[in-house]
Design a protein around this motif. Structure first.
Motif, mmCIF file in Angstrom:
data_model
loop_
_atom_site.group_PDB
_atom_site.id
_atom_site.type_symbol
_atom_site.label_atom_id
_atom_site.label_comp_id
_atom_site.label_asym_id
_atom_site.label_seq_id
_atom_site.Cartn_x
_atom_site.Cartn_y
_atom_site.Cartn_z
ATOM 1 N N LEU A 1 84.839 73.221 65.306
ATOM 2 C CA LEU A 1 84.717 74.676 65.215
ATOM 3 C C LEU A 1 85.134 75.313 66.534
ATOM 4 N N GLU A 2 85.888 76.383 66.431
ATOM 5 C CA GLU A 2 86.313 77.129 67.615
ATOM 6 C C GLU A 2 85.906 78.582 67.417
ATOM 7 N N ALA A 3 84.915 79.034 68.179
ATOM 8 C CA ALA A 3 84.369 80.375 68.014
ATOM 9 C C ALA A 3 85.338 81.425 68.551
ATOM 10 N N GLY A 4 85.195 82.632 68.031
ATOM 11 C CA GLY A 4 86.002 83.770 68.448
ATOM 12 C C GLY A 4 85.745 84.918 67.512
ATOM 13 N N ALA A 5 86.612 85.934 67.544
ATOM 14 C CA ALA A 5 86.470 87.044 66.605
ATOM 15 C C ALA A 5 86.497 86.523 65.177
ATOM 16 N N THR A 6 87.301 85.491 64.937
ATOM 17 C CA THR A 6 87.316 84.737 63.688
ATOM 18 C C THR A 6 86.994 83.292 64.003
ATOM 19 N N LEU A 7 86.142 82.666 63.204
ATOM 20 C CA LEU A 7 85.795 81.266 63.417
ATOM 21 C C LEU A 7 86.943 80.390 62.929
ATOM 22 N N HIS A 8 87.467 79.526 63.815
ATOM 23 C CA HIS A 8 88.579 78.640 63.470
ATOM 24 C C HIS A 8 88.043 77.253 63.150
ATOM 25 N N LEU A 9 88.596 76.656 62.096
ATOM 26 C CA LEU A 9 88.117 75.374 61.587
ATOM 27 C C LEU A 9 89.246 74.346 61.635
ATOM 28 N N TYR A 10 88.962 73.181 62.238
ATOM 29 C CA TYR A 10 89.934 72.101 62.352
ATOM 30 C C TYR A 10 89.333 70.854 61.717
ATOM 31 N N PRO A 11 89.746 70.495 60.510
ATOM 32 C CA PRO A 11 89.150 69.330 59.840
ATOM 33 C C PRO A 11 89.526 68.029 60.533
ATOM 34 N N GLY A 12 88.524 67.150 60.622
ATOM 35 C CA GLY A 12 88.780 65.783 61.025
ATOM 36 C C GLY A 12 88.811 64.948 59.770
ATOM 37 N N HIS A 13 87.632 64.520 59.315
ATOM 38 C CA HIS A 13 87.548 63.754 58.069
ATOM 39 C C HIS A 13 87.348 64.705 56.889
ATOM 40 N N VAL A 14 88.123 64.474 55.811
ATOM 41 C CA VAL A 14 87.928 65.166 54.539
ATOM 42 C C VAL A 14 87.874 64.103 53.450
ATOM 43 N N CYS A 15 86.849 64.144 52.622
ATOM 44 C CA CYS A 15 86.698 63.148 51.560
ATOM 45 C C CYS A 15 87.948 63.144 50.673
ATOM 46 N N PRO A 16 88.696 62.040 50.627
ATOM 47 C CA PRO A 16 89.960 62.031 49.869
ATOM 48 C C PRO A 16 89.767 62.188 48.369
ATOM 49 N N GLN A 17 88.593 61.816 47.854
ATOM 50 C CA GLN A 17 88.350 61.961 46.416
ATOM 51 C C GLN A 17 87.988 63.396 46.022
ATOM 52 N N ARG A 18 87.524 64.205 46.999
ATOM 53 C CA ARG A 18 87.056 65.545 46.675
ATOM 54 C C ARG A 18 87.533 66.571 47.705
ATOM 55 N N PRO A 19 88.835 66.663 47.956
ATOM 56 C CA PRO A 19 89.303 67.565 49.022
ATOM 57 C C PRO A 19 89.033 69.045 48.727
ATOM 58 N N GLU A 20 89.222 69.489 47.478
ATOM 59 C CA GLU A 20 88.985 70.892 47.164
ATOM 60 C C GLU A 20 87.511 71.232 47.272
ATOM 61 N N GLN A 21 86.666 70.324 46.801
ATOM 62 C CA GLN A 21 85.223 70.528 46.890
ATOM 63 C C GLN A 21 84.786 70.579 48.348
ATOM 64 N N ALA A 22 85.419 69.784 49.184
ATOM 65 C CA ALA A 22 85.076 69.767 50.605
ATOM 66 C C ALA A 22 85.414 71.099 51.264
ATOM 67 N N LEU A 23 86.600 71.631 50.988
ATOM 68 C CA LEU A 23 86.980 72.928 51.547
ATOM 69 C C LEU A 23 86.026 74.019 51.073
ATOM 70 N N TRP A 24 85.725 74.009 49.774
ATOM 71 C CA TRP A 24 84.831 75.027 49.218
ATOM 72 C C TRP A 24 83.447 74.925 49.850
ATOM 73 N N ALA A 25 82.923 73.716 49.985
ATOM 74 C CA ALA A 25 81.583 73.529 50.523
ATOM 75 C C ALA A 25 81.478 74.018 51.958
ATOM 76 N N ALA A 26 82.505 73.764 52.751
ATOM 77 C CA ALA A 26 82.485 74.230 54.137
ATOM 78 C C ALA A 26 82.529 75.756 54.197
ATOM 79 N N CYS A 27 83.350 76.362 53.361
ATOM 80 C CA CYS A 27 83.394 77.829 53.309
ATOM 81 C C CYS A 27 82.034 78.380 52.895
ATOM 82 N N TYR A 28 81.457 77.784 51.869
ATOM 83 C CA TYR A 28 80.148 78.227 51.383
ATOM 84 C C TYR A 28 79.094 78.114 52.475
ATOM 85 N N TRP A 29 79.061 76.975 53.146
ATOM 86 C CA TRP A 29 78.024 76.747 54.152
ATOM 87 C C TRP A 29 78.121 77.789 55.271
ATOM 88 N N LEU A 30 79.331 78.010 55.768
ATOM 89 C CA LEU A 30 79.505 78.898 56.918
ATOM 90 C C LEU A 30 79.325 80.367 56.539
#
Length: 337
Positions: A41-70
């Motif tokens: 995570l890189e803080a600023g006027a907009t929070l910037h997100l740089y993925p390291g590990h993303v579950c290969p079986q559920r990439p869309e769910q992973a993106l959605w979950a991170a958006c939801y959480w934040l």
């Protein structure tokens, strides 16, 4: 209570457990005990997100979950900037992410995220019903879709730490409860619908047969606490009092259980009810209501949820306040968490 990212686990929509480990500049999410995504995570006027590990079986769910959480952690956060090595085709098609002029950077906009129908609508989610105009009782309006049955909406409210859900009313299962609520002196003072079980069976039966009305039970953690009527305004008695559009929805609201009263509970269920109606048909641009003009408490609660009072007007049985909330204002000022 307010959501605290340090309190674990955090329930997510229709998932048993979405949990996080988080530092000053990183976030790691696990779904049901399995690693889902790890971000820098890189803080600023907009929070910037740089993925390291993303579950290969559920990439869309992973993106959605991170958006939801934040976004659910911080109701003031309006957008997230993702930096992705590959084009997220499905996320772009769904509206979860938007392309930018900068290669590899994609935005998640809060106002768009909360308009995604899933997972909030669950199995009740449907595409917009085909439009065909018709006349009923001298009014020209779109043909309405068949009414849903069962649960139509579910969301975890992080501020309350509770699930808020909506399901359709079932007369046999809910008649006694509805009768008890309507005969509560506090409720009867505003609804004026006190009566016997037989009278209320007839009342609900008429609404069930009316294609322009939908009767709903509101629940916290699956405990019924409220009754709502959602209606298509174009065919309703409210239509002559303002320029009703084809897909405007209206609401009547009743909290029956005393322990679920209070402004913090209203903020949860009223936003959920409006959210459901805007998701149910993307053509709905306004949600309206007509509480009694002297019901200052309810009108104040509605102002808190971004409704505005357009005017006061007279029904045969009451002087009413016309309360209106536009789709754009709801999602731009969205306080859902």
């Amino acid at each position: 209570m307010p959501f605290n990212a340090a309190s674990q686990p955090h329930s997510a929509p229709r998932w048993r457990s979405l949990s996080a480990e988080e530092g000053d500049s990183w976030l790691s999410l696990s779904l049901e005990g399995r690693p889902l995504i790890r971000l820098r995570l890189e803080a600023g006027a907009t929070l910037h997100l740089y993925p390291g590990h993303v579950c290969p079986q559920r990439p869309e769910q992973a993106l959605w979950a991170a958006c939801y959480w934040l976004l659910s952690r911080d109701s003031a956060c309006q957008r997230l900037a993702w930096h992705l090595p590959e084009v997220p085709v499905q996320a772009l098609l769904s509206g979860l992410l938007l392309a930018t002029e900068q290669p590899g950077q994609y935005l998640c906009e809060r106002a768009l995220f909360w308009q995604l129908p899933q997972p909030w609508l669950g199995e009740s989610g449907r595409v917009a019903y085909p439009q065909q105009m018709q006349f009923s009782n001298g009014k020209r309006h779109p043909r309405r879709a068949p009414k849903p049955r069962g649960e139509v909406y579910r969301r975890f409210d992080a501020r309350l730490g509770s699930w808020v859900s909506l399901r359709t009313l079932e007369i046999e299962a809910d008649l006694e409860r509805f009768n008890r609520w309507q005969n509560n002196p506090r409720v009867e003072a505003f609804w004026q619908e006190g009566g016997t079980l037989a009278q209320h069976r007839e009342y609900l039966g008429k609404l069930q047969a009316d294609p322009h009305s939908l009767t709903l039970i509101g629940c916290f953690d699956d405990e019924p606490f409220a009754y709502f009527e959602a209606y298509w305004a174009k065919e309703d008695r409210i239509a002559p009092f303002y320029p009703a559009e084809d897909y405007d929805r209206g609401i009547h609201m009743l909290v029956g259980e005393e322990r679920h009263r209070g402004p913090h509970k209203v903020a949860s269920w009223l936003s959920a009810l409006v959210h459901y109606l805007f998701l149910d048909d993307p053509r709905t641009q306004r949600v309206v209501a007509e509480p009694r003009a002297d019901n200052a408490r309810m009108i104040g609660y509605m102002h808190d949820q971004c409704f505005h009072c357009d005017k006061e007007f007279d029904f045969p049985h009451k002087r009413a306040a016309l309360m209106i909330l536009g789709r754009e204002r709801f999602f731009d000022s969205c306080k859902l968490v």
